[in-house]
Design a protein around this motif. Structure first.
Motif, PDB file in Angstrom:
ATOM      1  N   THR A  65       0.834  -1.201   0.000  1.00 14.62           N
ATOM      2  CA  THR A  65       0.000   0.000   0.000  1.00 14.62           C
ATOM      3  C   THR A  65       0.871   1.255   0.000  1.00 14.62           C
ATOM      4  OG1 THR A  65      -1.747  -1.193   1.158  1.00 14.62           O
ATOM      5  CG2 THR A  65      -1.833   1.206   1.252  1.00 14.62           C
ATOM      6  N   ALA A  66       1.954   1.244   0.759  1.00 13.64           N
ATOM      7  CA  ALA A  66       2.872   2.396   0.774  1.00 13.64           C
ATOM      8  C   ALA A  66       3.499   2.602  -0.600  1.00 13.64           C
ATOM      9  CB  ALA A  66       3.949   2.194   1.830  1.00 13.64           C
ATOM     10  N   SER A  67       3.879   1.520  -1.269  1.00 20.10           N
ATOM     11  CA  SER A  67       4.451   1.624  -2.615  1.00 20.10           C
ATOM     12  C   SER A  67       3.424   2.155  -3.608  1.00 20.10           C
ATOM     13  CB  SER A  67       4.957   0.253  -3.064  1.00 20.10           C
ATOM     14  OG  SER A  67       5.421   0.308  -4.385  1.00 20.10           O
ATOM     15  N   ASP A  68       2.197   1.651  -3.537  1.00 18.99           N
ATOM     16  CA  ASP A  68       1.125   2.140  -4.420  1.00 18.99           C
ATOM     17  C   ASP A  68       0.855   3.620  -4.188  1.00 18.99           C
ATOM     18  OD1 ASP A  68       0.889  -0.408  -5.435  1.00 18.99           O
ATOM     19  OD2 ASP A  68      -0.991  -0.873  -4.390  1.00 18.99           O
ATOM     20  N   THR A  69       0.849   4.037  -2.934  1.00 19.50           N
ATOM     21  CA  THR A  69       0.603   5.446  -2.606  1.00 19.50           C
ATOM     22  C   THR A  69       1.721   6.331  -3.147  1.00 19.50           C
ATOM     23  OG1 THR A  69      -0.589   4.785  -0.614  1.00 19.50           O
ATOM     24  CG2 THR A  69       0.221   7.044  -0.696  1.00 19.50           C
ATOM     25  N   ARG A  70       2.975   5.871  -3.033  1.00 17.49           N
ATOM     26  CA  ARG A  70       4.097   6.640  -3.565  1.00 17.49           C
ATOM     27  C   ARG A  70       3.981   6.786  -5.079  1.00 17.49           C
ATOM     28  NH1 ARG A  70       8.277   5.388  -6.330  1.00 17.49           N
ATOM     29  NH2 ARG A  70       8.004   3.172  -6.004  1.00 17.49           N
ATOM     30  N   GLN A  71       3.652   5.687  -5.769  1.00 15.45           N
ATOM     31  CA  GLN A  71       3.522   5.735  -7.226  1.00 15.45           C
ATOM     32  C   GLN A  71       2.370   6.657  -7.629  1.00 15.45           C
ATOM     33  OE1 GLN A  71       3.088   1.618  -8.303  1.00 15.45           O
ATOM     34  NE2 GLN A  71       5.292   1.259  -8.353  1.00 15.45           N
ATOM     35  N   HIS A  72       1.255   6.589  -6.919  1.00 15.51           N
ATOM     36  CA  HIS A  72       0.094   7.436  -7.238  1.00 15.51           C
ATOM     37  C   HIS A  72       0.415   8.910  -6.999  1.00 15.51           C
ATOM     38  CE1 HIS A  72      -4.006   9.064  -6.951  1.00 15.51           C
ATOM     39  NE2 HIS A  72      -4.292   8.102  -7.811  1.00 15.51           N
ATOM     40  N   SER A  73       1.102   9.206  -5.902  1.00 20.18           N
ATOM     41  CA  SER A  73       1.488  10.596  -5.610  1.00 20.18           C
ATOM     42  C   SER A  73       2.429  11.144  -6.672  1.00 20.18           C
ATOM     43  CB  SER A  73       2.151  10.688  -4.239  1.00 20.18           C
ATOM     44  OG  SER A  73       1.260  10.328  -3.226  1.00 20.18           O
ATOM     45  N   TRP A  78       1.338   3.928 -15.485  1.00 13.52           N
ATOM     46  CA  TRP A  78       2.512   3.240 -14.971  1.00 13.52           C
ATOM     47  C   TRP A  78       2.134   1.810 -14.591  1.00 13.52           C
ATOM     48  CZ3 TRP A  78      -0.651   6.429 -12.347  1.00 13.52           C
ATOM     49  CH2 TRP A  78      -1.137   6.019 -11.109  1.00 13.52           C
ATOM     50  N   PRO A  79       3.107   0.890 -14.625  1.00 12.16           N
ATOM     51  CA  PRO A  79       2.810  -0.494 -14.238  1.00 12.16           C
ATOM     52  C   PRO A  79       2.725  -0.620 -12.722  1.00 12.16           C
ATOM     53  CG  PRO A  79       5.098  -0.313 -14.879  1.00 12.16           C
ATOM     54  CD  PRO A  79       4.460   1.035 -15.143  1.00 12.16           C
ATOM     55  N   LEU A  80       1.735  -1.361 -12.268  1.00 15.27           N
ATOM     56  CA  LEU A  80       1.608  -1.638 -10.837  1.00 15.27           C
ATOM     57  C   LEU A  80       2.504  -2.815 -10.508  1.00 15.27           C
ATOM     58  CD1 LEU A  80      -2.246  -1.299 -10.367  1.00 15.27           C
ATOM     59  CD2 LEU A  80      -0.480   0.334  -9.728  1.00 15.27           C
ATOM     60  N   LYS A  81       3.489  -2.573  -9.698  1.00 19.13           N
ATOM     61  CA  LYS A  81       4.451  -3.626  -9.373  1.00 19.13           C
ATOM     62  C   LYS A  81       3.944  -4.459  -8.209  1.00 19.13           C
ATOM     63  CE  LYS A  81       8.424  -1.256 -11.111  1.00 19.13           C
ATOM     64  NZ  LYS A  81       9.767  -0.807 -10.881  1.00 19.13           N
ATOM     65  N   GLY A  82       4.123  -5.780  -8.325  1.00 16.82           N
ATOM     66  CA  GLY A  82       3.784  -6.680  -7.235  1.00 16.82           C
ATOM     67  C   GLY A  82       2.315  -6.991  -7.098  1.00 16.82           C
ATOM     68  N   ARG A  83       1.500  -6.565  -8.038  1.00 23.13           N
ATOM     69  CA  ARG A  83       0.067  -6.852  -7.966  1.00 23.13           C
ATOM     70  C   ARG A  83      -0.258  -7.964  -8.934  1.00 23.13           C
ATOM     71  NH1 ARG A  83      -2.586  -4.793  -3.655  1.00 23.13           N
ATOM     72  NH2 ARG A  83      -1.971  -2.676  -3.316  1.00 23.13           N
ATOM     73  N   ALA A  84      -1.190  -8.807  -8.550  1.00 19.09           N
ATOM     74  CA  ALA A  84      -1.660  -9.867  -9.454  1.00 19.09           C
ATOM     75  C   ALA A  84      -2.503  -9.225 -10.541  1.00 19.09           C
ATOM     76  CB  ALA A  84      -2.479 -10.885  -8.677  1.00 19.09           C
TER      77      ALA A  84
END
Length: 149
Positions: free
Chosen positions: A42-50, A106-112
């Motif tokens: 979730t922290a990684s997703d939030t960083r990418q979204h920001s 952007w590609p979502l890393k680590g998500r199925a």
């Protein structure tokens, strides 16, 4: 009178208690590990979204300012994540307005990947993040509305 329990039975019961305690501890640790991994994702997703929001806002500012040479059409890689920025300018017929759309993907890393059994339609189903900003630009020059007293 009661007869004392044999010593072997007490040792067997202690071993069973230790086994049950170990199982409960293992289940608790597995849950804590899963929770930690989810928090990191979730922290990684939030960083990418920001970051995508910042890139989209910068591209929108550049387009609205009317500057030439805005470098917003090439892919940008930040902290190992490639971001693709696209924009579209479309005039509104009969009005002095131009609609501006900026899209960052952007590609979502680590998500199925979702949609494995059917055709993936949206970027999220294809494993991509998407940020879209919409705005309008007034095509009337600013000096035109200025009047002297």
């Amino acid at each position: 009178m009661s007869t004392p329990k044999p010593r072997n039975a007490q040792q067997g019961l202690a071993l069973l208690e230790a086994l049950v305690a170990s199982a409960v501890l293992g289940i608790g640790l597995a849950g804590a590990t899963r929770l930690t991994l989810h928090a990191l994702q979730t922290a990684s997703d939030t960083r990418q979204h920001s970051l995508a929001t910042t890139l989209a806002a910068q591209a929108m500012d550049c387009l609205q300012s009317g500057r030439h040479g805005c470098a917003i059409t090439h892919p940008i890689t930040v902290q190992g994540t490639p971001y693709t920025i696209t924009h579209q300018l479309r005039e509104r017929p009969g009005l002095a307005l131009m609609d501006v759309t900026v899209q960052v993907q952007w590609p979502l890393k680590g998500r199925a990947h979702v949609g494995t059994s059917r055709q993936a339609n949206s970027p999220a189903e294809q494993g991509n993040g998407l940020m879209v900003l919409h705005s309008s630009i007034d095509q009337v020059p600013a000096w035109l509305s200025v009047s002297s007293p």
